[in-house]
Design a protein around this motif. Structure first.
Motif, PDB file in Angstrom:
ATOM      1  N   PRO A   1       0.823  -1.221   0.000  1.00 54.39           N
ATOM      2  CA  PRO A   1       0.000   0.000   0.000  1.00 54.39           C
ATOM      3  C   PRO A   1       0.849   1.260   0.000  1.00 54.39           C
ATOM      4  O   PRO A   1       1.968   1.287   0.524  1.00 54.39           O
ATOM      5  CB  PRO A   1      -0.814  -0.134   1.287  1.00 54.39           C
ATOM      6  CG  PRO A   1      -0.854  -1.607   1.572  1.00 54.39           C
ATOM      7  CD  PRO A   1       0.472  -2.130   1.106  1.00 54.39           C
TER       8      PRO A   1
ATOM      9  N   LEU B   1      -3.997  -8.614   3.906  1.00 54.65           N
ATOM     10  CA  LEU B   1      -3.272  -8.432   2.645  1.00 54.65           C
ATOM     11  C   LEU B   1      -2.416  -9.655   2.328  1.00 54.65           C
ATOM     12  O   LEU B   1      -2.273 -10.030   1.165  1.00 54.65           O
ATOM     13  CB  LEU B   1      -2.388  -7.191   2.715  1.00 54.65           C
ATOM     14  CG  LEU B   1      -3.076  -5.833   2.558  1.00 54.65           C
ATOM     15  CD1 LEU B   1      -2.041  -4.715   2.627  1.00 54.65           C
ATOM     16  CD2 LEU B   1      -3.846  -5.749   1.245  1.00 54.65           C
TER      17      LEU B   1
ATOM     18  N   ARG C   1      -1.909  -0.660  -4.363  1.00 58.13           N
ATOM     19  CA  ARG C   1      -1.575   0.556  -3.615  1.00 58.13           C
ATOM     20  C   ARG C   1      -2.581   0.855  -2.504  1.00 58.13           C
ATOM     21  O   ARG C   1      -2.321   1.685  -1.637  1.00 58.13           O
ATOM     22  CB  ARG C   1      -1.481   1.738  -4.565  1.00 58.13           C
ATOM     23  CG  ARG C   1      -0.389   1.612  -5.626  1.00 58.13           C
ATOM     24  CD  ARG C   1      -0.424   2.786  -6.592  1.00 58.13           C
ATOM     25  NE  ARG C   1      -0.115   4.041  -5.924  1.00 58.13           N
ATOM     26  CZ  ARG C   1      -0.365   5.244  -6.447  1.00 58.13           C
ATOM     27  NH1 ARG C   1      -0.956   5.346  -7.634  1.00 58.13           N
ATOM     28  NH2 ARG C   1      -0.061   6.345  -5.774  1.00 58.13           N
ATOM     29  N   PHE C   2      -3.749   0.189  -2.524  1.00 56.37           N
ATOM     30  CA  PHE C   2      -4.757   0.423  -1.497  1.00 56.37           C
ATOM     31  C   PHE C   2      -4.407  -0.340  -0.222  1.00 56.37           C
ATOM     32  O   PHE C   2      -3.938  -1.475  -0.270  1.00 56.37           O
ATOM     33  CB  PHE C   2      -6.137  -0.019  -1.981  1.00 56.37           C
ATOM     34  CG  PHE C   2      -6.744   0.877  -3.022  1.00 56.37           C
ATOM     35  CD1 PHE C   2      -7.506   1.979  -2.653  1.00 56.37           C
ATOM     36  CD2 PHE C   2      -6.549   0.619  -4.368  1.00 56.37           C
ATOM     37  CE1 PHE C   2      -8.075   2.797  -3.605  1.00 56.37           C
ATOM     38  CE2 PHE C   2      -7.106   1.431  -5.341  1.00 56.37           C
ATOM     39  CZ  PHE C   2      -7.870   2.531  -4.961  1.00 56.37           C
ATOM     40  N   SER C   3      -4.677   0.267   0.923  1.00 60.14           N
ATOM     41  CA  SER C   3      -4.472  -0.408   2.198  1.00 60.14           C
ATOM     42  C   SER C   3      -5.626  -1.362   2.464  1.00 60.14           C
ATOM     43  O   SER C   3      -6.700  -1.256   1.862  1.00 60.14           O
ATOM     44  CB  SER C   3      -4.399   0.619   3.330  1.00 60.14           C
ATOM     45  OG  SER C   3      -5.675   1.229   3.527  1.00 60.14           O
TER      46      SER C   3
ATOM     47  N   ASP D   1      -8.732   0.379   3.480  1.00 61.64           N
ATOM     48  CA  ASP D   1      -9.541   0.883   2.367  1.00 61.64           C
ATOM     49  C   ASP D   1     -10.397  -0.221   1.766  1.00 61.64           C
ATOM     50  O   ASP D   1     -11.547   0.014   1.376  1.00 61.64           O
ATOM     51  CB  ASP D   1      -8.637   1.461   1.271  1.00 61.64           C
ATOM     52  CG  ASP D   1      -7.984   2.775   1.668  1.00 61.64           C
ATOM     53  OD1 ASP D   1      -8.615   3.533   2.430  1.00 61.64           O
ATOM     54  OD2 ASP D   1      -6.853   3.027   1.224  1.00 61.64           O
TER      55      ASP D   1
END
Length: 630
Positions: A232, A481, A526-528, A531
């Motif tokens: 992220p 993740l 790139r998103f956490s 999110d």
């Protein structure tokens, strides 16, 4: 989209017979019904090369026949898939002096290889399995796309290399390896598929996604050419990330709409396929043709949601309701997949592809949306259980201590059994915990089923290494993740994409997946996790970024999945078939499993003590595959 084959041998190896190679190539006629081609070179020292191709014509219908070569016939290519950015690549290559004979995407590959060598693959956006023969260096290069959308298998034995899109093509060569790799049985029960780089056969391997292999001077070497961190970006705002995602998805869909034949889209009524269809409509000159399969079984029919999406997007929608003829189709699927494959959603995917191909030759799909945007509940569960790992070790030990054994067991669905299982899982590190989450057969269940001599040969630790090694590569990431990134490199290519490739190509249908463009994958990375997973919301990044394509009723509906009612089948229509097949005195599976263990499973399922539908399907697939081995 096609099927490719090939063989190359050294001077001290017997050449591959042309008639055998014709059988090898024609074993893939279902992947390429529109044409075939073979290129052969025999050298004075006795070495040689054969490239084969079965064509499904999508781009440059008149001029795209393969194998094809560069200007002086020193570089040859046979490839399966699509290069979506071939038009953008061509002007730069022409400026470098390369001359094109066709308007096909395949010819771009030979000139890229001339220009950049093995780094040619870094310039490609697409799905592909590529074989390049460099005549000057007598060098074979094999490449598979980044996410593993197109398959490529090979057999390297005795100074000879065979390769193909499917295992059945390699088995068409009389002396190819047919020995069963027994450890693969344990891998199959663990995952529901045989993970790369192995196959069910000893000596036949899969080239992993994002890998390049070189065969030169009798030596085979492989390397990974794409391994993004997908971490992220804490410096970017949500608005900027969503704007970037919107742009790359739009571009990805637009590129995948390039076709010289009619195209449409799979539309399930889920968030992923609805978004892809909505973006298609933005670029289409006329309503997009969408397709849905309906099942007359409550809880397994998404057709009403698909119709809602079609009405909202104003597509030209086709619905076909089917009652799967599971028995006859099961034999067909066993032949198509070449090795055991336990995902029963291959059944509806087969029917959907069959119906879609009657109208179009290319279909866009929403594949990859779940793995990129936290579409599975297990990601949330894994992430929340990560909070337990941050407790002091004495407290963790107290919570999961021996007292759990006093909890009485009960039926599979009982609260006390689930509690007992959850406590046992909490004692394990995340790697083993996640394996237990995704496996169909636990380690203890597998061992209890094996014949005693088989059990001594099987290594559960060896089977677990595939997933555990991928999870270890994500150390430092948030648990949710870690699970997503692992699925992107395991469950997605080995199960979902294999299923779509095999069932669609069985009908000469090309499926394209815009979410699997590597630019989209990198943008999603790139998103956490915060999110991607918000309380009370389903795929919030997608639903907010592409809100205009989604009716409110679809944005809030839970994921149903694309499945069939196995539990019901094996208690009713298929009960006798399963029992007669798996308990027959001649059953192949008895070489590995104790008949009493199989019978116990069938009885537990019939009594509703356990829900073994998926496991029974897995064993049936394995049994019928074994019977086809002769």
């Amino acid at each position: 989209m096609c099927g490719i084959t090939g063989a190359t041998w050294m001077a001290d190896c017997r050449p591959v017979d042309s008639s055998d190679f014709d059988r090898m190539t024609d074993a893939l006629s279902h992947r390429g019904p529109d044409g075939r081609g073979v290129h052969r070179e025999d050298y004075p020292d006795g070495s040689g090369i054969l490239l084969g191709h079965r064509r499904l014509s999508i781009i440059d219908l008149a001029g795209g026949a393969q194998p094809m070569a560069n200007e002086d016939d020193t570089v040859w290519v046979s490839f399966n898939g699509e290069i979506y950015n071939y038009r953008e690549l061509r002007p730069g290559l022409e400026q470098q002096g390369h001359r094109f004979r066709t308007h096909s995407d395949g010819e771009t590959i030979v000139h890229l290889y001339e220009q950049y060598g093995d780094d040619f693959v870094l310039h490609l956006r697409g799905m592909f399995a590529i074989a390049i023969w460099d005549r000057k260096r007598r060098r074979l290069v094999l490449v598979r796309d980044r996410l593993g959308q197109k398959p490529l298998v090979y057999c390297h034995q005795d100074n000879r290399l065979l390769f193909a899109s499917e295992i059945k093509a390699i088995l068409a060569i009389p002396d190819a390896s047919r020995q069963i790799r027994h450890q693969a049985i344990d891998e199959y029960l663990t995952y529901g598929y045989v993970p790369h780089p192995g196959t069910i056969y000893q000596g036949i391997n899969k080239l992993p996604p994002a890998h390049l292999a070189v065969y030169e001077h009798g030596q085979l070497s492989t390397r990974c050419y794409w391994n993004p961190e997908l971490t992220p970006d804490p410096t970017a705002s949500s608005d900027d990330l969503q704007q970037n995602l919107r742009q790359v998805v739009d571009e990805s869909v637009r590129l995948r709409m390039r076709s010289d034949v009619p195209l449409g889209a799979f539309l399930s009524g889920g968030i992923d396929s609805t978004i892809i269809t909505g973006v298609m409509q933005e670029h289409a000159a006329q309503p997009t043709h969408t397709f849905t399969i309906g099942f007359p079984v409550d809880g397994f029919d998404e057709s009403q949601f698909a119709q809602t999406a079609a009405d909202h997007l104003k597509t030209e929608h086709t619905l076909m309701e089917v009652q799967p003829d599971s028995l006859s189709l099961l034999d067909k699927l066993v032949w198509l997949f070449d090795e055991p494959f336990a995902d029963s959603s291959a059944v509806p995917t087969y029917y959907l592809s069959q119906m879609t191909q009657q109208h179009v030759k290319v279909a866009l799909t929403g594949d990859g949306g779940d793995e990129l945007f936290a579409g599975y509940d297990r990601y949330r569960t894994v992430d929340r259980l990560g909070n337990f790992d941050r407790l002091p070790s004495p407290l963790r030990a107290a919570i999961t201590g021996p007292w759990r054994h006093v909890i009485p067991s009960g039926p599979e669905v009982s609260l006390r059994r689930r509690l007992k299982h959850r406590l046992a899982i909490l004692r394990e590190p995340l790697e083993k915990r996640y394996v237990s989450w995704v496996t169909g057969f636990s380690q203890s269940r597998r061992h209890s089923m094996y014949q005693p001599d088989v059990q001594r040969q099987m290594s559960s630790e060896s089977s677990l290494q595939f997933l555990e090694s991928l999870l270890r590569q994500t150390t430092g990431m948030r648990p949710g993740l870690r699970a997503m990134r692992t699925d992107l490199r395991s469950y997605l290519p080995c199960d979902l994409l294999a299923k779509v490739d095999i069932t669609s190509m069985a009908h000469g249908l090309e499926c394209r997946s815009p979410f699997l463009d590597h630019h989209v994958v990198e943008a999603a990375g790139r998103f956490s996790f915060a999110d991607l997973d918000r309380p009370g919301q389903i795929k919030p990044v997608l639903t907010q970024t592409f809100q205009k394509y989604l009716p409110k009723s679809l944005r809030e509906r839970p994921k149903m999945g694309f499945s069939v009612p196995l539990d019901r089948w094996f208690r009713n229509d298929l009960q006798s078939f399963a029992r007669d097949t798996l308990l027959s005195h001649q059953a192949f599976c008895h070489n590995y499993f104790q008949p009493s263990a199989i019978e116990q499973m069938l009885n537990e399922h019939q009594s509703k003590t356990w829900r073994h539908g998926d496991r029974i399907w897995s064993l049936l697939f394995l049994e019928l595959w074994g019977q086809q081995q002769g």
